[in-house]
Write an enzyme that holds these catalytic residues in place. Structure first.
Site, PDB file in Angstrom:
ATOM      1  N   ASP A  30       0.827  -1.208   0.000  1.00  0.00           N
ATOM      2  CA  ASP A  30       0.000   0.000   0.000  1.00  0.00           C
ATOM      3  C   ASP A  30       0.864   1.263   0.000  1.00  0.00           C
ATOM      4  O   ASP A  30       1.918   1.296   0.634  1.00  0.00           O
ATOM      5  CB  ASP A  30      -0.902  -0.005   1.242  1.00  0.00           C
ATOM      6  CG  ASP A  30      -1.981   1.047   1.188  1.00  0.00           C
ATOM      7  OD1 ASP A  30      -2.299   1.537   0.087  1.00  0.00           O
ATOM      8  OD2 ASP A  30      -2.517   1.393   2.260  1.00  0.00           O
ATOM      9  N   ASN A  78     -10.416  -2.310  -6.315  1.00  0.00           N
ATOM     10  CA  ASN A  78      -9.536  -1.468  -7.139  1.00  0.00           C
ATOM     11  C   ASN A  78     -10.047  -1.286  -8.563  1.00  0.00           C
ATOM     12  O   ASN A  78      -9.643  -0.346  -9.263  1.00  0.00           O
ATOM     13  CB  ASN A  78      -8.123  -2.049  -7.205  1.00  0.00           C
ATOM     14  CG  ASN A  78      -7.360  -1.930  -5.902  1.00  0.00           C
ATOM     15  OD1 ASN A  78      -6.433  -2.686  -5.649  1.00  0.00           O
ATOM     16  ND2 ASN A  78      -7.748  -0.985  -5.045  1.00  0.00           N
TER      17      ASN A  78
END
Length: 244
Positions: A30, A78
Site C-alpha cells: 500500500d 480497485n
C-alpha cells in the site's frame, strides 16, 4: 544484509534461530499513489516503483528462508479506479509475467489468487503459463492476490463446496480452508501493512485468524529489506499462544 545458515538467520545485527522465523509472510503493498504524489511523480510511476520493490522483496524473502510470500496486488475494489490506471497496472503485470526465464532462474514459484474471470484473455493465458512453468521451483512460493477480496474468496469457496456436493456434516474448518484460493498453503504467520493504515482491507480474512500483524508508517515504494527485517524481529518477540 541478511545471511542464512543451517540453524539461524542474521537480520541486521541480530541472529535469529531459523525455527523462530515466519514460514509465511503476507504483505498489503500500500502507498504507491501517495508516494507518487509526495514525490511529484505520476500514479503510474508510483506503481512502477512499487512493482520493483515487490520483485526485490520476493527475492530477499527467498534468500532468508521464507517459504511463502503472499502479496495484495489488486483488490476487487480497485477495479473502480480510472481505466487508465487499471490498464497500466495490468500492463505492468503482463510485462512481469513475460520474463519467464528470470523467474525460472530465481527459483520462484508464482501462483495467483483471486477471481480471474474478469481479467484480460492475454493475462489469463500468461498466468496459466507462468504457474505451470514455475510449478517445480522450490526456492519460495509467491502468491499474488489479483482481483482478490477476502469476502469474495469465502463466497467462492462456499459455491465450490456446494457444487461439489459435499455433505453439511462433512464440512470442517480444514475442508473449508482447502476450498479457499490458498488451499494447501499454511496460513500467514505474519502480515505486514506499510503506509500507516491500520486495517486489513478485505485481505485474507479467514486465513489471518491467528496471524501476527505489523503496521508500518512507510509507503510501499520506499520499503526496503531492512524494513522487512524490522517487521520479522517484531514477530519473533511475540508469544503466539493461539488462545491457550
Amino acid at each position: 544484509m541478511s545471511e542464512t545458515a543451517r540453524d539461524f538467520v542474521i537480520l541486521g545485527e541480530e541472529q535469529i534461530p531459523a525455527g523462530a522465523m515466519p514460514r509465511h509472510i503476507a504483505i498489503i503493498m500500500d502507498g504507491n499513489r501517495r508516494w507518487a504524489r509526495l514525490n511529484g511523480k505520476s500514479k503510474n510511476e508510483g506503481h512502477r516503483q512499487g512493482a520493483q520493490v515487490f520483485s526485490d522483496i520476493a527475492k530477499y524473502c527467498r534468500d532468508i528462508g521464507i517459504k511463502y510470500l503472499t502479496v495484495f496486488a489488486f483488490s476487487t475494489e480497485n477495479k473502480g479506479r480510472t481505466k487508465d490506471e487499471v490498464d497500466y497496472l495490468m500492463d505492468l503485470l503482463a510485462r512481469y509475467l513475460s520474463d519467464v526465464e528470470k523467474h525460472e532462474k530465481e527459483n520462484i514459484r508464482l501462483c495467483f489468487l483471486g477471481d480471474k474471470g474478469p481479467l484480460r484473455p492475454d493475462l489469463k493465458a500468461k498466468i496459466m503459463d507462468i504457474e505451470a512453468r514455475s510449478a517445480k521451483n522450490d526456492g519460495i512460493t509467491v502468491n499474488v492476490a489479483l482481483h482478490y477480496g477476502g469476502r469474495d474468496d469465502i463466497v467462492r469457496a462456499v459455491k465450490k463446496l456446494l457444487a461439489s456436493g459435499v455433505r453439511q456434516e462433512d464440512i470442517t474448518e480444514e475442508v473449508f480452508s482447502d476450498a479457499l484460493d490458498t488451499g494447501g498453503i499454511p496460513d500467514p504467520d505474519l502480515l505486514i501493512r506499510p503506509s500507516g493504515e491500520l486495517r486489513l482491507s478485505n485481505f485474507l480474512l479467514w486465513q489471518c485468524a491467528y496471524t501476527e500483524f505489523v503496521f508500518m508508517d512507510i509507503l510501499w515504494p520506499d520499503f526496503k529489506p531492512a524494513d522487512l527485517d524490522r517487521a520479522i524481529l517484531q514477530y519473533t518477540r511475540r508469544s503466539r499462544r493461539r488462545g491457550l
